[in-house]
Motif scaffolding. Structure first.
Motif, short mmCIF file in Angstrom:
data_model
loop_
_atom_site.label_atom_id
_atom_site.label_comp_id
_atom_site.label_asym_id
_atom_site.label_seq_id
_atom_site.Cartn_x
_atom_site.Cartn_y
_atom_site.Cartn_z
N TYR A 83 -70.67 -39.64 -46.70
CA TYR A 83 -70.48 -38.32 -46.12
C TYR A 83 -71.14 -37.26 -47.00
O TYR A 83 -71.02 -37.30 -48.22
N ARG A 84 -71.77 -36.30 -46.35
CA ARG A 84 -72.41 -35.20 -47.06
C ARG A 84 -71.97 -33.88 -46.42
O ARG A 84 -72.05 -33.70 -45.21
N PHE A 85 -71.50 -32.94 -47.25
CA PHE A 85 -71.06 -31.63 -46.79
C PHE A 85 -72.15 -30.60 -47.06
O PHE A 85 -72.71 -30.56 -48.15
N GLU A 86 -72.42 -29.78 -46.06
CA GLU A 86 -73.40 -28.71 -46.24
C GLU A 86 -72.88 -27.40 -45.66
O GLU A 86 -72.33 -27.39 -44.54
N ASP A 87 -73.03 -26.32 -46.40
CA ASP A 87 -72.69 -24.97 -45.94
C ASP A 87 -73.98 -24.23 -45.64
O ASP A 87 -74.94 -24.31 -46.41
N PHE A 88 -74.00 -23.48 -44.55
CA PHE A 88 -75.19 -22.70 -44.22
C PHE A 88 -74.83 -21.65 -43.19
O PHE A 88 -73.72 -21.66 -42.63
N GLU A 89 -75.73 -20.75 -42.94
CA GLU A 89 -75.55 -19.74 -41.92
C GLU A 89 -76.45 -20.05 -40.73
O GLU A 89 -77.55 -20.58 -40.91
N PRO A 90 -75.99 -19.75 -39.52
CA PRO A 90 -76.85 -20.00 -38.35
C PRO A 90 -78.13 -19.21 -38.47
O PRO A 90 -78.13 -18.05 -38.89
N ARG B 111 -70.70 -15.57 -38.91
CA ARG B 111 -70.04 -16.86 -39.08
C ARG B 111 -70.74 -17.72 -40.12
O ARG B 111 -71.97 -17.78 -40.16
N LYS B 112 -69.94 -18.34 -40.96
CA LYS B 112 -70.42 -19.26 -41.99
C LYS B 112 -70.07 -20.68 -41.54
O LYS B 112 -68.91 -20.97 -41.23
N LEU B 113 -71.05 -21.54 -41.53
CA LEU B 113 -70.89 -22.88 -40.97
C LEU B 113 -70.79 -23.93 -42.06
O LEU B 113 -71.43 -23.83 -43.10
N THR B 114 -69.99 -24.96 -41.78
CA THR B 114 -69.96 -26.16 -42.61
C THR B 114 -70.16 -27.36 -41.70
O THR B 114 -69.52 -27.47 -40.65
N ALA C 49 -66.08 -23.69 -39.36
CA ALA C 49 -66.70 -22.37 -39.54
C ALA C 49 -65.63 -21.35 -39.88
O ALA C 49 -64.45 -21.52 -39.58
N TRP C 50 -66.06 -20.28 -40.52
CA TRP C 50 -65.16 -19.16 -40.79
C TRP C 50 -65.96 -17.87 -40.76
O TRP C 50 -67.18 -17.87 -40.88
N PHE C 51 -65.25 -16.78 -40.54
CA PHE C 51 -65.86 -15.47 -40.59
C PHE C 51 -64.77 -14.44 -40.87
O PHE C 51 -63.58 -14.76 -40.82
N GLU C 52 -65.16 -13.25 -41.20
CA GLU C 52 -64.20 -12.20 -41.55
C GLU C 52 -64.14 -11.14 -40.47
O GLU C 52 -65.16 -10.67 -39.98
N LYS C 53 -62.91 -10.76 -40.09
CA LYS C 53 -62.70 -9.62 -39.21
C LYS C 53 -61.47 -8.86 -39.70
O LYS C 53 -60.56 -9.44 -40.30
N LEU C 54 -61.44 -7.56 -39.42
CA LEU C 54 -60.27 -6.76 -39.74
C LEU C 54 -59.14 -7.07 -38.77
O LEU C 54 -59.37 -7.26 -37.57
N VAL C 55 -57.91 -7.11 -39.28
CA VAL C 55 -56.72 -7.41 -38.47
C VAL C 55 -55.70 -6.29 -38.68
O VAL C 55 -55.44 -5.88 -39.82
N ASN C 56 -55.14 -5.80 -37.58
CA ASN C 56 -54.08 -4.80 -37.66
C ASN C 56 -52.77 -5.50 -38.01
O ASN C 56 -52.23 -6.27 -37.22
N VAL C 57 -52.25 -5.23 -39.22
CA VAL C 57 -51.01 -5.88 -39.66
C VAL C 57 -49.81 -4.97 -39.44
O VAL C 57 -48.74 -5.20 -39.98
N PRO D 243 -58.75 -7.24 -44.06
CA PRO D 243 -59.71 -8.32 -43.80
C PRO D 243 -58.99 -9.67 -43.68
O PRO D 243 -58.22 -10.05 -44.56
N GLY D 244 -59.21 -10.34 -42.57
CA GLY D 244 -58.63 -11.66 -42.35
C GLY D 244 -59.70 -12.73 -42.42
O GLY D 244 -60.85 -12.51 -42.04
N HIS D 245 -59.30 -13.90 -42.90
CA HIS D 245 -60.19 -15.06 -42.98
C HIS D 245 -59.96 -15.88 -41.72
O HIS D 245 -58.93 -16.56 -41.58
N LEU D 246 -60.89 -15.81 -40.77
CA LEU D 246 -60.72 -16.44 -39.47
C LEU D 246 -61.45 -17.77 -39.42
O LEU D 246 -62.64 -17.84 -39.73
N ILE D 247 -60.73 -18.80 -39.03
CA ILE D 247 -61.26 -20.17 -39.01
C ILE D 247 -61.51 -20.60 -37.57
O ILE D 247 -60.68 -20.36 -36.69
N THR D 248 -62.62 -21.28 -37.35
CA THR D 248 -62.95 -21.67 -35.98
C THR D 248 -63.88 -22.87 -35.99
O THR D 248 -64.29 -23.37 -37.04
N TRP D 249 -64.20 -23.36 -34.79
CA TRP D 249 -65.20 -24.42 -34.56
C TRP D 249 -64.91 -25.67 -35.40
O TRP D 249 -65.80 -26.25 -36.01
N ILE D 250 -63.65 -26.07 -35.41
CA ILE D 250 -63.27 -27.29 -36.12
C ILE D 250 -63.38 -28.48 -35.17
O ILE D 250 -62.70 -28.53 -34.15
N THR D 251 -64.25 -29.39 -35.48
CA THR D 251 -64.38 -30.61 -34.68
C THR D 251 -64.57 -31.81 -35.60
O THR D 251 -65.14 -31.69 -36.68
#
Length: 471
Positions: free
Chosen positions: A45-52, A98-101, A123-131, A138-146
């Motif tokens: 297995y090889r892990f790579e981080d990159f941007e689209p 979005r930052k991809l792995t 993947a993750w990206f940052e967006k502001l969240v009303n708390v 700034p929230g750390h939003l996680i997505t595109w998990i497969t």
């Protein structure tokens, strides 16, 4: 803004590096190594981080980006994108930051998918969240998990998630967030459901009437007008609703008709309308489309609905009910506690057809997260938090003055009022879950009688959280 970061947290460049993980890869090899996994297959297995990326010369996504999106399409059962639709997807991902792995594996058997196509994505990206109270964090939003079915039970999800959460905490994010396609996966990583959505059907047949006549300052507009106006209106709304967060590019394009999420192409059936305040400034909008003559009863489907004021909310619903040749309006992203039934003389015209979780919160820094939000009820509460990932557990005392709170670590000798898991704290964070109910369900241990009732008052943000947003 008490406890809020003064700048966006900085992210370390490497995700998936074995040296940065919690050491538990559950049979997964380190980058470049090999493992004998549970099926007896030797896998590298090889892990790579990159941007689209889109190649400037060709105007097309580069090969690594194409392969990443090919993998996510498999994971979420999406049809293969046309070249044009893929470019659109990549441009939206770039706009969102979005930052991809990607996780790659050697092909184990002949004729399988090429080894350049990831077996797992993240993947993750940052967006502001009303708390709460319009405080934007700034929230750390996680997505595109497969994870490809052929590579499940090999520790890939756990490795990706635990490494990411540890790095997000180190980068200064008070919390992470995600939306889940399956409800039973993420609580083990410390995520708790914090906001909910309802799918509603509204009977707009003759007899539809509001208790009070709305102002009706509504005009139809070209959907393209929303490209500029929708983000402005939404940003105002975001400051009124706990849990609301900055929108992704997809929502703008859906509202304007530039994107049909099923086809990836333009949607020429979209219509739109704006509400105007007393000064003639737009303060609400709705985009919608007719569901087609084959649907019975004739139905209008809401694509997006945002209202900054109660007047805009009531008038836009009055407009929708007045659309001719339809007797039903559907909305899949209504608030759990909507004023709509109370606006009507017959509340039974509003029917909830589904209710589901939306935003899941994972607290990464208890002190920073709790001090960032407002506290409207004064009081003192000591909570003992269990975190199986050892990212944010411990005993803390919350002291609220009715506006802000000071959160201090407490010694083991300090009696705790409540004992709870880090996932339960995530559910309480935006005031959406009731500590009394969680205590009755055995999710919270009430160690001091009456402390759950006190916590219910202290954690309330005065308005139920609502985020008409998915990611």
């Amino acid at each position: 803004m008490s406890g809020a970061p003064t700048h966006s947290p900085q992210r370390s460049p490497r995700l998936g590096d074995p040296k940065a993980s919690d050491g538990d890869r559950s049979g997964e090899s380190s980058a470049g190594g090999t493992d004998l996994d549970y099926c007896g297959c030797v896998t590298n297995y090889r892990f790579e981080d990159f941007e689209p990326t889109i190649d400037e010369a060709t105007g097309e996504p580069d090969e690594r980006t194409k392969a990443y999106f090919a993998s996510t399409s498999v994971g979420f059962h999406d049809p293969r994108s046309t070249d044009k639709a893929l470019v659109g997807r990549v441009k939206r991902a770039i706009a969102d930051g979005r930052k991809l792995t990607a996780v790659y594996a050697d092909q184990e058997f002949g004729h399988g998918l090429d080894s350049t196509i990831p077996v797992a994505t993240f993947a993750w990206f940052e967006k502001l969240v009303n708390v709460g109270g319009g405080r934007l964090i700034p929230g750390h939003l996680i997505t595109w998990i497969t994870v490809r079915p052929t590579h499940r039970r090999r520790g890939l999800l756990r490795s990706l998630m635990t490494t990411d959460l540890a790095e997000a905490k180190a980068s200064g994010y008070p919390f992470a967030a995600l939306t889940a396609t399956e409800g039973g996966i993420y609580s083990r990583f410390g995520f708790g459901v914090a906001t909910w959505l309802r799918s509603i059907e509204v009977d707009t047949s003759p007899g539809f009437k509001m208790v009070r006549e709305p102002d009706r300052r509504v005009e139809m507009c070209l959907p393209s007008e929303l490209r500029e106006l929708a983000p402005q209106i939404y940003n105002r709304f975001m400051r009124t609703s706990p849990g609301a967060m900055e929108r992704q590019q997809t929502y703008i394009e859906r509202a304007t008709g530039a994107l049909n999420t099923e086809t990836g192409e333009e949607d020429r059936g979209v219509r739109a309308a704006l509400h105007f305040d007393e000064q003639g400034e737009p303060d609400g909008y709705v985009s919608y489309k007719f569901a087609g003559w084959s649907k019975s009863p004739p139905t209008v489907d809401i694509i997006d609905f945002v209202a900054v004021t109660d007047a805009a909310y009531a008038s836009l619903w009055s407009f929708l009910a007045a659309i001719d040749l339809s007797t039903r309006v559907t909305f899949g992203e209504s608030a759990e506690y909507s004023p709509l039934p109370w606006l009507l003389t017959d509340s039974r015209r509003v029917k909830t057809v589904a209710s589901e979780d939306n935003i899941w919160i994972r607290i990464l820094d208890v002190k920073a997260a709790l001090e960032a939000r407002p506290w409207y009820v004064p009081g003192t509460l000591t909570i003992d938090i269990d975190d199986s990932l050892d990212l944010a557990g411990g005993r803390f005392t919350i002291t609220s003055d009715g506006e802000n709170a000071e959160v201090t670590p407490a010694s083991d000798s300090t009696p705790a009022d409540l004992g709870l898991g880090i996932a339960e704290l995530g559910s309480l964070y935006l005031g959406g879950a009731d500590p009394v109910i969680l205590a009755r369900a055995g999710r919270i241990d009430e160690q001091t009688p009456g402390s759950a009732v006190l916590a219910s008052a202290m954690f309330s943000l005065g308005r139920a959280p609502y985020s008409p947003n998915g990611f």
